[in-house]
Design a protein around this motif. Structure first.
Motif, PDB file in Angstrom:
ATOM      1  N   SER A 150       6.485  -2.034 -41.455  1.00 27.06           N
ATOM      2  CA  SER A 150       6.582  -2.277 -39.799  1.00 27.06           C
ATOM      3  C   SER A 150       8.232  -2.550 -39.599  1.00 27.06           C
ATOM      4  CB  SER A 150       6.021  -3.515 -39.519  1.00 27.06           C
ATOM      5  OG  SER A 150       6.536  -4.610 -40.483  1.00 27.06           O
ATOM      6  N   ALA A 151       9.154  -2.566 -40.409  1.00 27.15           N
ATOM      7  CA  ALA A 151      10.656  -2.888 -40.093  1.00 27.15           C
ATOM      8  C   ALA A 151      11.533  -2.418 -41.237  1.00 27.15           C
ATOM      9  CB  ALA A 151      10.747  -4.193 -39.561  1.00 27.15           C
ATOM     10  N   PRO A 152      12.555  -1.931 -40.779  1.00 26.63           N
ATOM     11  CA  PRO A 152      13.613  -1.383 -42.006  1.00 26.63           C
ATOM     12  C   PRO A 152      14.167  -2.579 -42.956  1.00 26.63           C
ATOM     13  CG  PRO A 152      14.309  -0.294 -39.899  1.00 26.63           C
ATOM     14  CD  PRO A 152      13.116  -1.524 -39.715  1.00 26.63           C
ATOM     15  N   LEU A 153      14.060  -3.774 -42.187  1.00 30.41           N
ATOM     16  CA  LEU A 153      14.518  -4.904 -43.413  1.00 30.41           C
ATOM     17  C   LEU A 153      13.528  -5.144 -44.324  1.00 30.41           C
ATOM     18  CD1 LEU A 153      16.524  -7.344 -43.919  1.00 30.41           C
ATOM     19  CD2 LEU A 153      15.331  -8.702 -42.323  1.00 30.41           C
ATOM     20  N   TYR A 154      12.142  -5.344 -43.939  1.00 29.29           N
ATOM     21  CA  TYR A 154      11.099  -5.520 -44.774  1.00 29.29           C
ATOM     22  C   TYR A 154      10.944  -4.649 -45.940  1.00 29.29           C
ATOM     23  CZ  TYR A 154       9.657  -8.818 -41.223  1.00 29.29           C
ATOM     24  OH  TYR A 154       9.766  -9.778 -40.010  1.00 29.29           O
ATOM     25  N   HIS A 155      10.892  -3.353 -45.431  1.00 25.75           N
ATOM     26  CA  HIS A 155      10.916  -2.051 -46.250  1.00 25.75           C
ATOM     27  C   HIS A 155      12.264  -1.837 -47.358  1.00 25.75           C
ATOM     28  CE1 HIS A 155      11.221   2.162 -47.503  1.00 25.75           C
ATOM     29  NE2 HIS A 155      10.050   2.070 -47.400  1.00 25.75           N
ATOM     30  N   THR A 156      13.490  -2.198 -47.104  1.00 26.75           N
ATOM     31  CA  THR A 156      14.498  -2.237 -47.809  1.00 26.75           C
ATOM     32  C   THR A 156      14.341  -3.307 -48.791  1.00 26.75           C
ATOM     33  OG1 THR A 156      15.652  -1.259 -46.022  1.00 26.75           O
ATOM     34  CG2 THR A 156      16.926  -2.424 -47.913  1.00 26.75           C
ATOM     35  N   LEU A 198      -7.161   2.818 -46.253  1.00 27.83           N
ATOM     36  CA  LEU A 198      -6.645   1.581 -46.424  1.00 27.83           C
ATOM     37  C   LEU A 198      -5.507   1.186 -45.910  1.00 27.83           C
ATOM     38  CD1 LEU A 198      -6.836   1.302 -50.481  1.00 27.83           C
ATOM     39  CD2 LEU A 198      -8.631   0.493 -48.954  1.00 27.83           C
ATOM     40  N   TYR A 199      -4.663   2.133 -45.442  1.00 26.23           N
ATOM     41  CA  TYR A 199      -3.211   1.765 -44.918  1.00 26.23           C
ATOM     42  C   TYR A 199      -3.202   2.568 -43.537  1.00 26.23           C
ATOM     43  CZ  TYR A 199      -2.837   1.099 -49.925  1.00 26.23           C
ATOM     44  OH  TYR A 199      -3.011   0.540 -51.073  1.00 26.23           O
ATOM     45  N   ALA A 200      -3.033   1.522 -42.442  1.00 24.66           N
ATOM     46  CA  ALA A 200      -3.058   2.139 -41.173  1.00 24.66           C
ATOM     47  C   ALA A 200      -1.828   2.950 -40.859  1.00 24.66           C
ATOM     48  CB  ALA A 200      -2.867   0.800 -40.234  1.00 24.66           C
ATOM     49  N   THR A 201      -0.710   2.860 -41.584  1.00 19.58           N
ATOM     50  CA  THR A 201       0.336   3.670 -41.342  1.00 19.58           C
ATOM     51  C   THR A 201       0.357   4.934 -41.695  1.00 19.58           C
ATOM     52  OG1 THR A 201       1.083   2.800 -43.561  1.00 19.58           O
ATOM     53  CG2 THR A 201       2.232   1.718 -41.495  1.00 19.58           C
ATOM     54  N   MET A 243       7.489   5.434 -39.018  1.00 19.40           N
ATOM     55  CA  MET A 243       8.417   6.703 -38.934  1.00 19.40           C
ATOM     56  C   MET A 243       9.748   6.180 -38.530  1.00 19.40           C
ATOM     57  SD  MET A 243       7.154   9.455 -40.066  1.00 19.40           S
ATOM     58  CE  MET A 243       8.366  10.459 -39.439  1.00 19.40           C
ATOM     59  N   GLN A 244      10.111   4.913 -37.814  1.00 21.11           N
ATOM     60  CA  GLN A 244      11.380   4.578 -37.453  1.00 21.11           C
ATOM     61  C   GLN A 244      12.131   4.355 -38.731  1.00 21.11           C
ATOM     62  OE1 GLN A 244      11.403   1.582 -34.390  1.00 21.11           O
ATOM     63  NE2 GLN A 244       9.637   2.609 -33.530  1.00 21.11           N
TER      64      GLN A 244
END
Length: 298
Positions: free
Chosen positions: A147-153, A210-213, A224-225
């Motif tokens: 949901s956000a670059p910070l969490y993903h990184t 399973l994954y909404a994304t 995608m952002q």
């Protein structure tokens, strides 16, 4: 099926990440070829190690900087292949290719020494990586991380270091701190394979997406952002990931689980063969040495 080139050059090739990779490679070769009092007496880095490091960095760019990274946000199967290569192949290649003195320079720092020693304890490292990997693939956590670059990184870095800790007992660079014998390393590899299986099984045998994304247009656009500039996305007429994926969502999801399991089996199988034959050779040499000593004493 739309062409992914519509997302633009930056999203496809991540030029800033490419520059970072080049800097890391140049720094590596600078350090291993540097001369001076501090570097005298250190073991030479072999040509094979240099090739392995370069290969690892090329693979790192492919999975996190090339169009493969973008595909990982369009196809779940591509994402799982990304993860398998990043955490099961690139990490051990880096451990092998970076010389012991370079590892020691970092791990002997006061703020790192104790933590590294604890994190690389075989049982803890085993549970840490496989536990985090399984938690990551819980649908709620997976979609939250996307949901956000910070969490993903943060999640990518945490899993990367957890995989490094997991591989370290098998590829320990410090001979004086070798924690596992040959037979224990074989058991360690089998345990890794068993602990990774539930996450793959959850994905392969799930009856629903399973994954909404990867199926919900709103969640997908938010995810995608992570790799496409917001300005680029706003100028495109996008309806969802099905525009770029010819596979039905369930088949793509199952393929991702199968791909992860197959890649894991190949890598662990190769490591198992390497450890087994090395252990068998050491045991044979030990027996031959003991026989020689006994004959000399007679």
């Amino acid at each position: 099926m739309e062409n992914i080139e519509i997302f633009g050059f930056n999203a496809l090739w991540s030029p800033y990440f490419f520059v970072s990779i080049v800097i890391c490679v140049l720094l590596y070769f600078f350090l291993i070829n540097r001369e001076g009092d501090k570097f005298r007496g250190r073991e030479k880095v072999t040509v094979n190690q240099q090739w392995i490091f370069t290969t690892a960095m090329v693979l790192l760019y492919i999975v996190k900087g090339s169009p493969v990274d973008l595909l990982g946000h369009l196809m779940f199967s591509a994402h799982m292949i990304q993860m398998a290569i990043l955490y099961l192949l690139i990490t051990p290649l880096l451990i092998i290719s970076i010389p012991a003195w370079m590892w020691r320079t970092v791990t002997d720092l006061p703020v790192i020494r104790q933590a590294f020693r604890f994190m690389t304890k075989p049982l803890f490292a085993l549970i840490l990586f496989n536990g985090l990997f399984s938690l990551y693939h819980f649908p709620a956590i997976f979609d939250f991380v996307k949901s956000a670059p910070l969490y993903h990184t943060a999640s990518t870095l945490i899993l990367f270091f957890a995989s490094l800790f997991m591989w370290w007992p098998l590829l320990n660079k410090f001979e004086e701190k070798n924690q596992l014998s040959g037979i224990l390393k074989i058991g360690y590899i089998f345990a890794n394979g068993m602990l990774l299986t539930p996450a793959c099984a959850l994905i392969i045998f799930a009856k629903v997406p399973l994954y909404a994304t990867y199926y919900d247009p709103r969640s997908w656009m938010q995810a995608m952002q992570l790799c496409v500039p917001a300005g680029t996305l706003s100028g495109l007429n996008l309806t969802g990931p099905e525009m770029f994926n010819s596979l039905p969502i369930m088949e793509d999801q199952q393929l991702g689980g199968v791909a992860m399991k197959i890649i894991q089996e190949i890598i662990y199988g190769t490591m198992l063969a390497y450890v087994f034959f090395k252990w068998a050779r050491q045991e044979r040499e030990k027996d031959e040495y003991e026989e020689g000593v006994q004959k000399a004493l007679k």
